[in-house]
Motif scaffolding. Structure first.
Motif, PDB file in Angstrom:
ATOM      1  N   ARG A   1      13.657   7.596  20.476  1.00  0.00           N
ATOM      2  CA  ARG A   1      12.009   7.975  19.843  1.00  0.00           C
ATOM      3  C   ARG A   1      11.674   6.409  19.723  1.00  0.00           C
ATOM      4  N   GLN A   2      12.659   5.255  19.245  1.00  0.00           N
ATOM      5  CA  GLN A   2      12.464   3.973  19.037  1.00  0.00           C
ATOM      6  C   GLN A   2      11.611   3.018  20.404  1.00  0.00           C
TER       7      GLN A   2
ATOM      8  N   ASP B   1       8.284   5.121  20.493  1.00  0.00           N
ATOM      9  CA  ASP B   1       7.030   3.782  19.683  1.00  0.00           C
ATOM     10  C   ASP B   1       6.747   2.394  20.831  1.00  0.00           C
TER      11      ASP B   1
ATOM     12  N   HIS C   1       6.549   2.256  11.815  1.00  0.00           N
ATOM     13  CA  HIS C   1       7.961   2.347  13.110  1.00  0.00           C
ATOM     14  C   HIS C   1       9.269   2.062  12.039  1.00  0.00           C
TER      15      HIS C   1
ATOM     16  N   GLU D   1      12.568   2.590  10.736  1.00  0.00           N
ATOM     17  CA  GLU D   1      13.954   1.660  10.810  1.00  0.00           C
ATOM     18  C   GLU D   1      14.914   0.992   9.711  1.00  0.00           C
TER      19      GLU D   1
ATOM     20  N   ASP E   1      12.488  10.262  12.593  1.00  0.00           N
ATOM     21  CA  ASP E   1      10.823  10.829  12.349  1.00  0.00           C
ATOM     22  C   ASP E   1      10.895  11.384  11.256  1.00  0.00           C
TER      23      ASP E   1
ATOM     24  N   ARG F   1       9.328   8.237   9.117  1.00  0.00           N
ATOM     25  CA  ARG F   1       8.286   7.858  10.076  1.00  0.00           C
ATOM     26  C   ARG F   1       6.722   8.048   9.799  1.00  0.00           C
TER      27      ARG F   1
END
Length: 224
Positions: free
Chosen positions: A22-23, A26, A60, A64, A153, A156
């Motif tokens: 996922r990171q 993005d 994002h 984190e 997710d 975010r």
């Protein structure tokens, strides 16, 4: 030294729902948007792409700081030092974007700050993909990386999408303030509203009232 996540397959990263995958998705979208901005001439399309970049970068980064970096600090031996480095980059990005949002589109000063913030975002991506995330990958099994991805997710999707100097970089402060500010930002994005310090102050005042009420109820229950 663990391998950068940039060149690994999705399966190596723990599957498409892994926080590492996922990171990286993005990060690739950030790169695409920044390249698109730089390729466009001045105008509405260019400004729209910049706003999309800002919204993605801030939601994002908030996910984190709320979900991912606490896991790094718990699981990786030098996790505190690694996350401090990226948190400092996030703060520099926050400050530059706050300046950008106050300046007129197309002005030389604004364009210089955009150039600087794009360079910082690209550096932040490299630090995360080459230094921080491979260390997390070494420390956690794929199943746990997928659980982290689900939590990341969810945060975010409701996170703030613009800079706010009042938000701390670490939990629990960022999680508490992020909820009302995320709602405010997403309403602002949906209706095309400009930033307003007065509006932010109202949001924070409302939040303070809610927190006082919750604390008072908790104290009454404790006395019973």
């Amino acid at each position: 030294m663990p391998e950068t996540i940039k060149e690994q397959t999705v399966e190596q990263l723990g599957g498409p729902s892994s926080v590492l995958a996922r990171q990286r998705r993005d990060h690739a979208e950030m790169d695409r948007l920044m390249d698109r901005y730089q390729a466009l001439a001045d105008g509405e399309d260019r400004e729209r792409v910049l706003q999309e970049t800002v919204q993605l970068v801030f939601s994002h980064a908030f996910a984190e700081e709320t979900v991912l970096w606490p896991a790094v600090r718990r699981s990786v031996e030098d996790g505190h030092e690694l996350t401090l480095r990226v948190e400092e980059e996030h703060q520099q990005i926050n400050d530059l974007v706050a300046d950008i949002e106050r300046l007129s589109p197309g002005s030389p000063e604004r364009e210089e700050k955009v150039r600087r913030v794009f360079a910082l975002i690209r550096q932040d991506i490299r630090d995360e993909e080459d230094l921080v995330l491979p260390r997390l990958q070494e420390s956690l099994p794929a199943a746990q990386l997928r659980r982290l991805g689900t939590a990341w997710d969810a945060v975010r999707r409701s996170a703030p999408t613009h800079p706010h100097p009042v938000i701390p970089r670490r939990p629990p402060g960022n999680a508490v303030l992020g909820v009302p500010l995320g709602l405010y930002d997403r309403m602002r994005d949906a209706f095309g509203l400009s930033a307003s310090r007065a509006a932010v102050k109202k949001v924070l005042t409302g939040l303070a009232g809610v927190l006082v009420l919750v604390a008072a109820v908790a104290m009454r229950r404790k006395r019973r």
